[in-house]
Motif scaffolding. Sequence first.
Motif, short mmCIF file in Angstrom:
data_model
loop_
_atom_site.label_atom_id
_atom_site.label_comp_id
_atom_site.label_asym_id
_atom_site.label_seq_id
_atom_site.Cartn_x
_atom_site.Cartn_y
_atom_site.Cartn_z
N SER A 1 -2.37 7.83 5.69
CA SER A 1 -2.97 6.51 5.54
C SER A 1 -1.92 5.39 5.48
CB SER A 1 -3.84 6.45 4.28
OG SER A 1 -3.08 6.76 3.12
N VAL A 2 -0.71 5.71 5.03
CA VAL A 2 0.37 4.71 5.03
C VAL A 2 0.65 4.25 6.46
CG1 VAL A 2 2.84 4.33 4.64
CG2 VAL A 2 1.44 5.43 2.87
N ALA A 3 0.72 5.19 7.39
CA ALA A 3 0.94 4.84 8.79
C ALA A 3 -0.23 4.01 9.32
CB ALA A 3 1.12 6.10 9.64
N ARG A 4 -1.45 4.32 8.88
CA ARG A 4 -2.62 3.55 9.33
C ARG A 4 -2.53 2.11 8.86
NH1 ARG A 4 -6.14 6.77 7.68
NH2 ARG A 4 -6.82 5.83 5.74
N GLN A 5 -2.00 1.89 7.65
CA GLN A 5 -1.84 0.53 7.15
C GLN A 5 -0.82 -0.25 7.98
OE1 GLN A 5 -3.57 -1.00 4.59
NE2 GLN A 5 -4.85 0.83 4.63
N PHE A 6 0.24 0.41 8.41
CA PHE A 6 1.22 -0.27 9.26
C PHE A 6 0.66 -0.52 10.66
CE2 PHE A 6 4.21 0.74 5.94
CZ PHE A 6 5.11 -0.31 6.00
N GLU A 7 -0.22 0.37 11.12
CA GLU A 7 -0.89 0.14 12.40
C GLU A 7 -1.75 -1.12 12.31
OE1 GLU A 7 -3.53 2.73 15.55
OE2 GLU A 7 -4.20 2.63 13.47
N PHE B 1 0.83 -1.20 0.00
CA PHE B 1 0.00 0.00 0.00
C PHE B 1 0.87 1.25 0.00
CE2 PHE B 1 -2.21 3.49 2.02
CZ PHE B 1 -3.46 3.48 1.39
N ALA B 2 1.95 1.24 0.79
CA ALA B 2 2.82 2.42 0.88
C ALA B 2 3.47 2.74 -0.46
CB ALA B 2 3.90 2.18 1.94
N LEU B 3 3.88 1.72 -1.18
CA LEU B 3 4.61 1.93 -2.44
C LEU B 3 3.69 2.12 -3.64
CD1 LEU B 3 7.54 -0.63 -2.08
CD2 LEU B 3 7.44 1.76 -1.34
N TYR B 4 2.52 1.44 -3.63
CA TYR B 4 1.68 1.44 -4.82
C TYR B 4 0.24 1.88 -4.57
CZ TYR B 4 5.59 -1.25 -6.62
OH TYR B 4 6.85 -1.65 -6.99
N GLY B 5 -0.06 2.31 -3.37
CA GLY B 5 -1.42 2.73 -3.08
C GLY B 5 -2.38 1.57 -3.13
N SER B 6 -3.60 1.81 -3.60
CA SER B 6 -4.63 0.78 -3.58
C SER B 6 -4.66 -0.05 -4.85
CB SER B 6 -6.01 1.43 -3.38
OG SER B 6 -6.26 2.36 -4.43
N GLU C 1 14.25 2.87 5.69
CA GLU C 1 14.99 3.32 4.50
C GLU C 1 14.17 3.10 3.24
OE1 GLU C 1 18.67 1.22 4.54
OE2 GLU C 1 19.58 2.48 6.09
N ALA C 2 13.50 1.93 3.15
CA ALA C 2 12.69 1.63 1.97
C ALA C 2 11.49 2.57 1.87
CB ALA C 2 12.22 0.18 2.02
N VAL D 1 8.26 5.78 -1.16
CA VAL D 1 6.93 6.40 -1.13
C VAL D 1 6.94 7.64 -2.01
CG1 VAL D 1 5.20 7.50 0.31
CG2 VAL D 1 6.41 5.50 1.15
N GLU D 2 5.98 7.73 -2.92
CA GLU D 2 5.90 8.86 -3.83
C GLU D 2 4.64 9.67 -3.58
OE1 GLU D 2 6.12 7.27 -7.74
OE2 GLU D 2 8.22 6.61 -7.55
N GLY D 3 4.64 10.91 -4.08
CA GLY D 3 3.45 11.74 -4.01
C GLY D 3 3.23 12.45 -2.69
N MET D 4 4.23 12.44 -1.81
CA MET D 4 4.12 13.14 -0.53
C MET D 4 5.13 14.27 -0.48
SD MET D 4 3.78 10.29 2.49
CE MET D 4 2.50 9.04 2.47
N ASP D 5 4.75 15.38 0.13
CA ASP D 5 5.74 16.41 0.40
C ASP D 5 6.65 15.91 1.52
OD1 ASP D 5 4.80 17.61 3.13
OD2 ASP D 5 2.99 17.52 1.90
N SER D 6 7.80 16.55 1.68
CA SER D 6 8.81 16.04 2.60
C SER D 6 8.33 16.03 4.05
CB SER D 6 10.10 16.87 2.50
OG SER D 6 9.85 18.23 2.80
N THR D 7 7.52 17.01 4.44
CA THR D 7 7.05 17.05 5.82
C THR D 7 6.08 15.91 6.11
OG1 THR D 7 7.29 19.46 5.94
CG2 THR D 7 5.85 18.43 7.56
N THR D 8 5.14 15.66 5.19
CA THR D 8 4.20 14.55 5.37
C THR D 8 4.95 13.23 5.42
OG1 THR D 8 2.46 15.76 4.21
CG2 THR D 8 2.17 13.39 4.43
N LEU D 9 5.95 13.05 4.55
CA LEU D 9 6.72 11.81 4.55
C LEU D 9 7.49 11.65 5.86
CD1 LEU D 9 7.76 9.28 3.20
CD2 LEU D 9 9.48 10.66 2.01
N ALA D 10 8.08 12.74 6.36
CA ALA D 10 8.80 12.67 7.63
C ALA D 10 7.87 12.27 8.77
CB ALA D 10 9.47 14.02 7.93
N ILE D 11 6.67 12.82 8.78
CA ILE D 11 5.69 12.47 9.82
C ILE D 11 5.30 11.00 9.71
CG2 ILE D 11 3.31 12.85 10.60
CD1 ILE D 11 3.70 15.82 9.86
#
Length: 335
Positions: free
Chosen positions: A195-201, A71-76, A112-113, A118-128
Amino acid sequence: MITLSTADEAFAHLSKLLTFPNEADTDIHFKGELEAIQFVFEGPGFKHSVPGDLAKGLATYQDAIYRAAKFALYGSDGRFQLSAEERKSFELIFQVNDGCTELLAPIEKIIEALAKGVEGMDSTTLAIVIVLVVLILVGGHVAYKIHEGIQNTKQKKIEEDGRNALAETIAKAGGASLVAQSDIIKVLVSEPKYSVARQFEAAQDVGVKEVLKSVPQATEVEVNGVPFDSDDIREIKRKAKRAKSEYSEVMLSCNVYADTNYSPTRLTLTSPELPSDVKVDWPDDVDGGKDAMLWHAVKRRERIILMVGVTVINGKAKSGVILDVVSPDEVSVNV
């Protein structure tokens, strides 16, 4: 480069990212208590080794992580699969410490992966997202939620005993700070942009429960510092048997893929709201207009809203049926 070593440091950094949402550094390294997923087992059969049933539980845990990574790499888009290299990047390699029953799975490769893939996120969202995923995997948030649920539903303990047991768990795992931190994570993962974090949760929830179900002989298991006693472990196993198969009818926004390109009768549905991809037959009981809508979505690879009946077994969608194709007008009326 940023280095974080404790949960308190991670939450302080989260606060900074949320308060000052400028270009953020995504080169974050995690040390100390944030380095690895940790399980500690006590009881017969645990002598710095991994019993067969526990190995199966760990394998199911790994599969859940792979689904979150996909999900993180390819979405839905369920037509993409993790490559061998990507699977290796998200692999949990548990180290069995010599002379004890502690399992550690470093998560450096996973982070690291995520940072690179992960694409399509600004740097702040990705860092969070990166910090949230670390806290979800190595912190006590998910284990605390599971333990809290056990104490609230355990039939053989009276209400006061349940509260006392939960209080002891909270104290042992970090006191009131764990509750506060868990509440913060709960709020953040509910936001669509995380939502990526929610999938890992969700993956962590599945994984921890599967590991605990696989060790009925354990007298106690600590998961990232949160302890589960033998009664807790039995309760998880009992609840899993009771909820082994569930059928529900839900309205979903799905991607639909045809297994054949001509007159498809078998389809695959993918959606972030489904626990896994599900196979369905082409519906027989929809009118021509809705049939055309569905075929259009298949050909254009566009998302479509469907009413779907799904049977879920052990956290996976095993079978499904399309009950209706929902038009935009019908959605507006329902809203």
